[in-house]
Scaffold this motif. Sequence first.
Motif, mmCIF file in Angstrom:
data_model
loop_
_atom_site.group_PDB
_atom_site.id
_atom_site.type_symbol
_atom_site.label_atom_id
_atom_site.label_comp_id
_atom_site.label_asym_id
_atom_site.label_seq_id
_atom_site.Cartn_x
_atom_site.Cartn_y
_atom_site.Cartn_z
ATOM 1 N N ILE B 34 -78.022 -29.289 40.314
ATOM 2 C CA ILE B 34 -79.533 -29.842 40.564
ATOM 3 C C ILE B 34 -80.329 -28.688 41.086
ATOM 4 C CG2 ILE B 34 -80.819 -31.585 41.936
ATOM 5 C CD1 ILE B 34 -78.529 -33.192 41.545
ATOM 6 N N ILE B 35 -79.902 -28.124 41.993
ATOM 7 C CA ILE B 35 -80.772 -26.829 42.721
ATOM 8 C C ILE B 35 -81.169 -25.912 41.837
ATOM 9 C CG2 ILE B 35 -80.676 -24.936 44.323
ATOM 10 C CD1 ILE B 35 -78.647 -26.664 46.160
ATOM 11 N N ILE B 36 -79.978 -25.399 40.932
ATOM 12 C CA ILE B 36 -80.525 -24.212 39.803
ATOM 13 C C ILE B 36 -81.701 -25.010 38.829
ATOM 14 C CG2 ILE B 36 -79.193 -22.200 39.312
ATOM 15 C CD1 ILE B 36 -77.199 -23.875 38.123
ATOM 16 N N TYR B 37 -81.555 -26.067 38.518
ATOM 17 C CA TYR B 37 -82.533 -26.701 37.572
ATOM 18 C C TYR B 37 -83.975 -26.539 38.372
ATOM 19 C CZ TYR B 37 -85.009 -30.123 34.806
ATOM 20 O OH TYR B 37 -85.714 -30.567 33.886
ATOM 21 N N PHE B 38 -84.073 -26.815 39.345
ATOM 22 C CA PHE B 38 -85.506 -26.832 39.963
ATOM 23 C C PHE B 38 -85.776 -25.373 40.233
ATOM 24 C CE2 PHE B 38 -84.372 -31.461 40.656
ATOM 25 C CZ PHE B 38 -85.671 -31.899 40.051
ATOM 26 N N LEU B 39 -84.803 -24.633 40.749
ATOM 27 C CA LEU B 39 -85.387 -23.114 41.128
ATOM 28 C C LEU B 39 -85.801 -22.679 39.787
ATOM 29 C CD1 LEU B 39 -84.948 -20.919 43.015
ATOM 30 C CD2 LEU B 39 -82.877 -20.431 41.955
ATOM 31 N N ARG B 41 -86.856 -23.851 36.964
ATOM 32 C CA ARG B 41 -88.071 -24.201 36.354
ATOM 33 C C ARG B 41 -89.151 -23.790 37.084
ATOM 34 N NH1 ARG B 41 -88.970 -30.513 34.964
ATOM 35 N NH2 ARG B 41 -89.872 -30.324 37.061
ATOM 36 N N ALA B 42 -89.110 -23.532 38.490
ATOM 37 C CA ALA B 42 -90.376 -22.994 39.023
ATOM 38 C C ALA B 42 -90.178 -21.541 38.506
ATOM 39 C CB ALA B 42 -89.974 -22.918 40.561
ATOM 40 N N ILE B 43 -89.293 -20.724 38.331
ATOM 41 C CA ILE B 43 -89.496 -19.397 37.910
ATOM 42 C C ILE B 43 -90.000 -19.389 36.484
ATOM 43 C CG2 ILE B 43 -88.331 -17.222 37.116
ATOM 44 C CD1 ILE B 43 -86.233 -18.267 39.368
ATOM 45 N N TYR B 44 -89.724 -20.502 35.540
ATOM 46 C CA TYR B 44 -90.469 -20.222 34.201
ATOM 47 C C TYR B 44 -91.611 -20.534 34.242
ATOM 48 C CZ TYR B 44 -86.349 -18.785 31.401
ATOM 49 O OH TYR B 44 -85.356 -18.100 30.834
ATOM 50 N N ASN B 52 -87.006 -12.220 29.098
ATOM 51 C CA ASN B 52 -85.734 -11.375 28.562
ATOM 52 C C ASN B 52 -85.207 -12.046 27.509
ATOM 53 O OD1 ASN B 52 -86.063 -9.644 30.375
ATOM 54 N ND2 ASN B 52 -85.096 -10.560 32.163
ATOM 55 N N GLY B 53 -85.959 -12.684 26.525
ATOM 56 C CA GLY B 53 -85.395 -13.361 25.289
ATOM 57 C C GLY B 53 -84.455 -14.561 25.496
ATOM 58 N N MET B 54 -84.495 -15.402 26.946
ATOM 59 C CA MET B 54 -83.858 -16.445 27.011
ATOM 60 C C MET B 54 -84.880 -17.440 27.290
ATOM 61 S SD MET B 54 -80.527 -15.416 28.915
ATOM 62 C CE MET B 54 -79.501 -16.974 29.072
ATOM 63 N N THR B 55 -84.724 -18.743 26.683
ATOM 64 C CA THR B 55 -85.799 -19.955 27.158
ATOM 65 C C THR B 55 -85.442 -20.502 28.494
ATOM 66 O OG1 THR B 55 -84.607 -21.637 25.876
ATOM 67 C CG2 THR B 55 -86.237 -20.349 24.652
ATOM 68 N N PHE B 56 -85.957 -21.391 28.982
ATOM 69 C CA PHE B 56 -85.576 -22.068 30.149
ATOM 70 C C PHE B 56 -84.385 -22.947 29.826
ATOM 71 C CE2 PHE B 56 -85.474 -26.333 32.323
ATOM 72 C CZ PHE B 56 -85.134 -25.658 33.550
ATOM 73 N N ILE B 130 -78.484 -35.988 31.197
ATOM 74 C CA ILE B 130 -79.587 -36.118 32.193
ATOM 75 C C ILE B 130 -80.789 -34.887 31.866
ATOM 76 C CG2 ILE B 130 -80.512 -36.229 34.695
ATOM 77 C CD1 ILE B 130 -77.735 -37.481 35.572
ATOM 78 N N PHE B 131 -80.350 -33.879 31.860
ATOM 79 C CA PHE B 131 -81.223 -32.787 31.749
ATOM 80 C C PHE B 131 -81.656 -32.611 30.139
ATOM 81 C CE2 PHE B 131 -79.371 -31.550 35.640
ATOM 82 C CZ PHE B 131 -80.575 -31.752 36.720
ATOM 83 N N GLN B 132 -80.806 -32.948 29.350
ATOM 84 C CA GLN B 132 -80.641 -33.089 27.920
ATOM 85 C C GLN B 132 -81.418 -31.669 27.380
ATOM 86 O OE1 GLN B 132 -83.389 -36.830 27.128
ATOM 87 N NE2 GLN B 132 -81.385 -37.881 27.065
ATOM 88 N N PRO B 133 -80.561 -30.732 27.498
ATOM 89 C CA PRO B 133 -81.206 -29.300 27.002
ATOM 90 C C PRO B 133 -81.001 -29.211 25.526
ATOM 91 C CG PRO B 133 -78.924 -29.112 27.953
ATOM 92 C CD PRO B 133 -79.551 -30.661 27.991
ATOM 93 N N GLY B 134 -80.131 -29.790 24.749
ATOM 94 C CA GLY B 134 -80.141 -29.825 23.569
ATOM 95 C C GLY B 134 -79.765 -28.417 22.705
#
Lengths: 340, 264
Positions: B34-39, B41-44, B52-56, B130-134
């Motif tokens: 959960i922490i990395i998710y919000f961290l 998201r804020a960076i992105y 660097n060629g990577m999406t969130f 929950i995060f459904q990154p797909g």
Amino acid sequence: MNIVKIESLSKHFKILKRSEGFIGAFKDLFSRDYKIIKAVDNISFKVQEGEIIGFLGPNGAGKSTTIKMMSGVLEPTSGSIFINGYIPYKDRKKYVKNIGVVFGQRTQLWWEIPVIESFKILKEIYKIEPHIYNENMKLFNELFNLKALYPIPVRKLSLGQRMLCDIVASFLHNPKIIFFDEPTIGLDVSVKNKVQTLIKDLNKVKKTTIILTSHDTGSVEALCRRLILIDKGSIIYDGDILKFNRIFGAYRTLKVELEQFEGSSIEVLSKTIGEKFPCKLPIPVRKDDDGWISLTINQDEVKLQDVLNYIMKEYPIKDLKIEEIETEDVVRKIYEGELV
Amino acid sequence: MKKYLMIIRNSFMSSIIYRFHFFFTSLSNVFYIIIIYFLWRAIYKGSGGSINGMTFNQTFIYLALAISIFCLFKTWTDWGMSYQIINGIIVMNLIKPMDIQLLEMCNAIGFVFYNFITVTLPALFIIIFIFQPGVITVSNLMLFLLPMVLAFFISFNIDYIIGLTSFYTESIWGISIAKDTIVLLLSGALIPINFFPEILRKIVGFLPFQAIYHIPLTILISKDMSIYEYLKFLGIQLSWAIALYALNRFYYSRAIKVVTVNGG
């Protein structure tokens, strides 16, 4: 046939000399000051198949180190060791298939799981044939009725129960030779007897060679016909236990606690007892750290009762006890030339 | 072979005995995700799409899975071996007709199964539902399995090197902590390797750590990986696995000579 052949075996340990105190502990971080400890120093002996032999010696004599070399765990510093056709430390994996080892202070069973599960794992580890496994389990049950312990996790067993299970487990794969390192350590008298009968019976039924170590004379006497006495890494006696018993069986340690007894009068007491009861060697009179005075008396030469009567007449006695001779005293006696 | 299966089974059974341990390991990893998710998201947020060629989504999946794999492979082999040396219990393994390296690996595998249930399954559940990154496809998952097995083998052998070091040093507290930090950083489990500066990325390429996390995770989140690239990755992993295994065989033959059995 000799199953064990050991010649001039030695094991030396390199130990960092530790300095004292807080600053010393920091110094040691960079210290290269080692000293060599000769745990086992040039010992040789042979063991016949089916024999039970006892290693007796005070704490730190090198008994356990010898057992660890014999069971293939430690590599000797020098000397040769040949057991059951193998050099233990060289072919460890093959060699240990045909041996059993029990360390009194550790368990070879799995701590968290029930006893019977441990036996099942051992069955797989040693690739025990099902009929041998069943036969042995039946035998153990007939002899000692251990079934009630099987569903209990090992960590919930008492020390005595665990020891019984451990000993039984070491016989499970019909090994040719079993090493017991202090099998009776920390056990009370009744469990100790039970453990001793267990070892004795299984030796009789299975004809397994057994080598056991102990620091108390009693348990070696109860089990072995041959005794090896070891001190400071060297063998100081190797031979018949009956001869050993004839000499040391008559010894008793008389301990008395006296009232108003000054430290200086120990010499007086020692001198008067020496004059009153003349022996081949004067009766040793020692004052222990806890204030007790102990006299080691050979009953073949002097009646213990006479000595006691004499002391009671001269000094008011607060308390007294009579004990069998301790291993340390046996060792001292041998150095004084008693067994030669 | 059956005896080693018994060890795996037993190691698994021993680890599920302590119930509280079970629940709390599950929880702590979920919090971390959960922490990395919000961290991240804020960076992105300020970056408009990809860094660097990577999406969130890719970064999040990469890091959430990396930490889950880290927990999955955390089998405490080095700590266990050091404990055995300090207390002298090592003797009980040495008197059994078993290979120490295989024995430790089987213990580790048993523990991995336990970790899979407590840590990885809940993490996967949270990430996917929950995060459904797909970004994960079924074919990617299939390709992901073999690299994971190799990754475990490499990770285990790195732990085992530290474990063998305890034959000399007894305690490996400092060494093990240092190892964990180095592995986490240089394997790309804390920050994706794509975010590293050019030089560091080159150095990391020559080290075994990226084979544990970076390679399997890249395979998992890539959209169109060529067979050639896949096989190249596998080749790197396999070489490291063989090299480390051989190194450990040699190291063991040296270390066993100096082993001391404390106590008794």
